[in-house]
Write a protein that holds these residues in place. Structure first.
Motif, PDB file in Angstrom:
ATOM      1  N   GLY A 251       0.845  -1.028  -0.121  1.00 30.44           N
ATOM      2  CA  GLY A 251       0.199   0.313   0.188  1.00 30.44           C
ATOM      3  C   GLY A 251       1.205   0.974  -0.049  1.00 30.44           C
ATOM      4  N   THR A 252      -0.391   2.472   0.081  1.00 32.06           N
ATOM      5  CA  THR A 252       1.015   3.994   0.326  1.00 32.06           C
ATOM      6  C   THR A 252       0.197   3.923   1.069  1.00 32.06           C
ATOM      7  N   ILE A 253       1.440   5.022   2.220  1.00 34.71           N
ATOM      8  CA  ILE A 253       1.195   5.955   2.813  1.00 34.71           C
ATOM      9  C   ILE A 253       1.596   7.175   2.756  1.00 34.71           C
ATOM     10  N   VAL A 254       0.298   8.353   1.964  1.00 32.12           N
ATOM     11  CA  VAL A 254       0.730   9.055   1.699  1.00 32.12           C
ATOM     12  C   VAL A 254       1.667  10.388   2.720  1.00 32.12           C
ATOM     13  N   GLY A 255       2.543  10.957   2.727  1.00 30.34           N
ATOM     14  CA  GLY A 255       3.808  11.538   3.670  1.00 30.34           C
ATOM     15  C   GLY A 255       4.411  11.106   4.430  1.00 30.34           C
ATOM     16  N   LYS A 256       4.559   9.138   4.370  1.00 34.00           N
ATOM     17  CA  LYS A 256       5.561   8.749   4.989  1.00 34.00           C
ATOM     18  C   LYS A 256       7.507   8.947   5.070  1.00 34.00           C
ATOM     19  N   GLY A 257       7.510   8.851   3.246  1.00 35.98           N
ATOM     20  CA  GLY A 257       8.992   8.747   3.489  1.00 35.98           C
ATOM     21  C   GLY A 257       9.411  10.368   3.890  1.00 35.98           C
ATOM     22  N   ALA A 258       8.649  11.302   4.089  1.00 30.03           N
ATOM     23  CA  ALA A 258       9.356  12.420   4.508  1.00 30.03           C
ATOM     24  C   ALA A 258       9.105  12.521   6.443  1.00 30.03           C
ATOM     25  N   ILE A 259       7.974  11.849   6.887  1.00 27.98           N
ATOM     26  CA  ILE A 259       7.881  12.128   8.251  1.00 27.98           C
ATOM     27  C   ILE A 259       9.226  10.742   9.232  1.00 27.98           C
ATOM     28  N   ASN A 260       9.214   9.589   8.064  1.00 25.68           N
ATOM     29  CA  ASN A 260      10.500   8.963   8.115  1.00 25.68           C
ATOM     30  C   ASN A 260      11.802   8.925   8.271  1.00 25.68           C
ATOM     31  N   ASN A 261      11.983   9.832   7.019  1.00 28.59           N
ATOM     32  CA  ASN A 261      13.267  10.476   7.338  1.00 28.59           C
ATOM     33  C   ASN A 261      13.720  11.200   8.373  1.00 28.59           C
ATOM     34  N   LYS A 262      12.195  12.537   8.306  1.00 26.39           N
ATOM     35  CA  LYS A 262      12.932  13.188   9.264  1.00 26.39           C
ATOM     36  C   LYS A 262      12.853  12.878  10.908  1.00 26.39           C
ATOM     37  N   MET A 263      12.422  12.084  10.990  1.00 26.65           N
ATOM     38  CA  MET A 263      12.414  11.578  12.213  1.00 26.65           C
ATOM     39  C   MET A 263      13.769  10.296  12.864  1.00 26.65           C
ATOM     40  N   THR A 264      13.982   9.800  11.285  1.00 30.62           N
ATOM     41  CA  THR A 264      15.135   8.490  11.896  1.00 30.62           C
ATOM     42  C   THR A 264      16.157   9.555  12.108  1.00 30.62           C
ATOM     43  N   ASN A 265      16.018  10.773  11.438  1.00 30.13           N
ATOM     44  CA  ASN A 265      17.936  12.275  11.370  1.00 30.13           C
ATOM     45  C   ASN A 265      17.479  12.269  12.571  1.00 30.13           C
ATOM     46  N   TYR A 266      16.357  13.001  13.188  1.00 29.56           N
ATOM     47  CA  TYR A 266      16.472  13.448  14.992  1.00 29.56           C
ATOM     48  C   TYR A 266      16.602  12.436  15.421  1.00 29.56           C
ATOM     49  N   MET A 267      16.305  11.025  15.148  1.00 28.86           N
ATOM     50  CA  MET A 267      17.019  10.169  16.450  1.00 28.86           C
ATOM     51  C   MET A 267      17.955  10.195  16.304  1.00 28.86           C
ATOM     52  N   PHE A 268      18.404   9.915  15.563  1.00 29.64           N
ATOM     53  CA  PHE A 268      19.715   9.393  15.174  1.00 29.64           C
ATOM     54  C   PHE A 268      20.981  10.709  15.316  1.00 29.64           C
TER      55      PHE A 268
END
Ligand code: C5P
Length: 235
Positions: free
Chosen positions: A41-58
Motif C-alpha cells: 500500500g501507500t502511506i501518504v507523507g510517510k517517506g518525509a516523516i520517516n526521513n525526519k524522525m530517523t535523522n532526529y533520533m540518530f
C-alpha cells in the motif's frame, strides 16, 4: 555531493551512489509493505516523516555515544549517509509483549516484560527473516563475536535512551527493530527508526501510533504517522 546512479531499491527506500565512494543518498518512499511484502500500500507523507524522525533520533543517539551512519539531511525525503555494508541481522528489542512475540509465546499484547529482550532475525526475504540466535549468526558468518557484542550493547543503549525520550512525549515504546552496518571496520547504527520500525502506543489511551494500523487495517494510518512526527519534533 552529487547524486549518481541508483544502487538499490528496497521496500521503503532507494539508495543512490554519489561522487564520494564513502557516501550514499537514501531516498524514503511512501510505499508500505507488510508480511514480507504480501500486503502492499501507500502511506501518504510517510517517506518525509520517516526521513525526519530517523535523522532526529540518530542525532540524539550520536550524543548518547551511539555511532550512526547519518551525515546530512538534504531534502524532505533524502539524506546523505555513510556507505555501510549492512550486517544481515534485524535486531529487535522489546519492552512490552506484542506482535510476533505475543503470538509465538501466547502472551497477551500489552504485557510488560520483566526486562527488555533482544532477538535477531536473519535478514533474508526468501526465507521470511527467520529467527536466529547469536551462535547461528556466528556459525553462518553473518558477523564476528566483537561485532555481535557491539550490536548488543548499542541495541540496549538505544532502547534505554528511547524509552525515556518517548515517555517524555507521552509514548510507550513497546518494541523496535534496528539494523547496523560496517564502515571502515566499525559498527554503525544504520537504516531507520520510525513508525515503520517501532511500536508506539499512546501512554494514556494506549492508541497505536505506528505501522500496526496499516498491517491490521485499523484506519487512521497517515494520522498516526503525523501525530508521531508532531510529538517527536514538537511541530
Ligand atoms: O512482528 P514483530 O512483533 O516481530 O515486530 C517487532 C518489531 O520489529 C516491531 O516494532 C516491528 O515494527 C519491527 N519490525 C520491522 N521489520 C520487520 C519485522 C519487525 O521493523 N521486518
Amino acid at each position: 555531493i552529487v547524486k549518481t546512479e541508483q544502487l538499490y531499491e528496497g521496500k521503503a527506500k532507494k539508495v543512490f551512489a554519489t561522487n564520494d565512494p564513502d557516501l550514499v543518498i537514501v531516498d524514503y518512499k511512501d510505499d508500505a509493505t507488510a508480511f514480507n511484502g504480501e500486503k502492499k500500500g501507500t502511506i501518504v507523507g510517510k517517506g518525509a516523516i520517516n526521513n525526519k524522525m530517523t535523522n532526529y533520533m540518530f542525532k540524539l543517539l550520536e550524543k548518547e555515544g551511539i555511532p550512526t551512519h547519518l551525515v546530512e539531511e538534504i531534502s524532505d525525503r533524502e539524506t546523505i549517509v555513510k556507505k555501510v555494508e549492512i550486517v544481515p541481522l534485524e535486531v529487535i528489542v522489546r519492552n512490552v509483549a506484542a506482535g510476533s512475540f505475543s503470538k509465538k509465546l501466547g502472551i497477551e499484547e500489552g504485557t510488560k516484560l520483566k526486562q527488555p529482550t533482544l532477538e535477531f532475525s536473519y535478514k533474508c526475504d526468501e526465507l521470511g527473516d527467520p529467527f536466529i540466535n547469536k551462535y547461528y549468526a556466528l556459525g553462518l558468518g553473518l558477523a564476528t563475536e566483537e561485532e555481535i557484542e557491539d550490536i548488543t550493547k548499542y541495541a540496549f543503549k538505544v532502547n534505554e535512551f528511547m524509552l525515556g525520550f518517548f515517555k517524555n512525549i507521552g509514548i510507550d515504546l513497546i518494541d523496535f527493530k534496528i539494523e547496523f552496518g560496517r564502515f571502515h571496520g566499525k559498527i554503525l547504527l544504520a537504516d531507520e527508526i520510525s513508525p515503520d520500525t517501532c511500536r508506539f502506543w499512546d501512554s494514556k489511551t494506549h492508541e497505536k501510533l505506528d505501522k500496526d494500523r496499516f498491517r491490521r487495517d485499523m484506519g487512521g494510518v497517515e494520522e498516526a504517522y503525523h501525530e508521531m512526527i508532531k510529538r517527536v519534533m514538537g511541530e
